[in-house]
Design a protein around this motif. Sequence first.
Motif, PDB file in Angstrom:
ATOM      1  N   ALA A  71       0.841  -1.304   0.085  1.00  0.00           N
ATOM      2  CA  ALA A  71       0.064   0.050   0.156  1.00  0.00           C
ATOM      3  C   ALA A  71       0.767   1.119  -0.096  1.00  0.00           C
ATOM      4  N   SER A  96      -3.747   7.032  -3.404  1.00  0.00           N
ATOM      5  CA  SER A  96      -3.618   5.794  -2.769  1.00  0.00           C
ATOM      6  C   SER A  96      -3.641   4.789  -3.506  1.00  0.00           C
ATOM      7  N   MET A  98      -3.097   0.086  -3.642  1.00  0.00           N
ATOM      8  CA  MET A  98      -3.056  -1.006  -2.895  1.00  0.00           C
ATOM      9  C   MET A  98      -3.154  -2.251  -3.564  1.00  0.00           C
ATOM     10  N   ASN A 291      -4.629  -5.350  -7.875  1.00  0.00           N
ATOM     11  CA  ASN A 291      -4.367  -4.003  -7.390  1.00  0.00           C
ATOM     12  C   ASN A 291      -5.510  -3.012  -7.508  1.00  0.00           C
TER      13      ASN A 291
END
Length: 454
Positions: A71, A96, A98, A291
Amino acid sequence: MKSIKTIGLLLGLLSVFSMQGQTKQWTLEECVKYAIDHNISIKLSDLDTQSAEINKKDAFGNFLPSVNANASHSWNVGLNVNPVTNIAATSTTQYSSMGAGVGVDIYKGLQNQNTMRKQKLALIASQYQLTKMQEDVALNVANAFLQVLFNKQNLKVQQEQLAINQKQYERSDEMVKAGSIPRGDLLDVKATVATSQQNVINAENTLLISKLSLAQLLQLKEFANFDVVDENTLQDENNILEKTPMDVYARAKETRTELKIAQTNLEIAEKNVKIARGAFQPTLQGFYNINTRISYADQISIENGTVVSSPAPPFWNQFADNKGQAFGFQLSIPVLNGFSVRNNVERTKVDLERSKIDLEQKELDLQRNVYTAFTDAKGALKAHESAIVALEARQEAFNYATEKYEVGLMNSFDFNQAQTLFTNAQSEVLRTKYDYIFKIKILEFYFGIPIIQN
């Protein structure tokens, strides 16, 4: 009545204190067990075994898939390309990402399987090494224990001899006064008493040093009052001398730990060769990755001189819309690696040959040690028997010399010589006795009989 009760109370307290002041006397079994539990070398060897157990778990882990998650979070300020919308704009965006990935070895030249087998053997070898360390400590403790017993018995001999000399001095003094012997003989006897006193002091010091050596071998922190039990029943209880050297050697090949260690090391070396050869083969891995990306800040841009603010898509919508997945296989074929794989294989082959030679040498050493131990035990028994015969003869000679000396038919010098020979014969019987016991213990040790019976 009160005085009687007071005396009784005092006697009771004295008895308690006397019991507390008594020195604990250790048996051979107690000494060996305590040494095994507290010896530093054994503790270190036990840690090696624990490390081998951990290495075995590592080898097992090679069969499991690898799972990793990642992340990241960043702030982008100014004119940037939004990684989600791919639109260039002047903005401050929080971004962001992850993901997670899974990888698994499908085929790796059987290296994982051979590594697992190798670590199992390494664990066994470390356990054998721990056992050998315990056996060596037990043998050293037994030797030190018997040395203490010999020194205790030798001290008794010297003390008895001192008592005899003191009585002889009193008798000689009476004979001098009676005119039976010259005064010079009395001075010789007095010198003999002084020599006996010195011998007692030397024997006490030797006994103390042997006790300290045994106590330190046991890792005792307080050994001022350390003492052992007078075990005079030690003997060849297992009739080991009735066996032949070949019988003992055949049994030793089955039970001796050093051979088991050498054999296990040979098997480990064979596994190392297989592991090294496995590097020549291709490897196949499977993987799966997932992802997603999220941008969750309003974008601010300037269009035709006007500040335009456009809200970012909803958080959970981005989380679902920006998902990506990847899966497949990866094949790796070794072609040329600077001969590193080939050289590693050759290196493991050399180690394998070294392990074979080490095993052969251990077998030869064991055979030589067994025959030597058998010969030593036989010789120690004969030496002890001869010492007993010599002691009986010296006893008679000393008795005869005493009779002649008391009637004035022998001078003090010749009498002291007879007395010294008698004392030496007593010490020799004790020395050969405990030497024989220790040689028997060694021979039993090779035959697979432990120092102490469980």
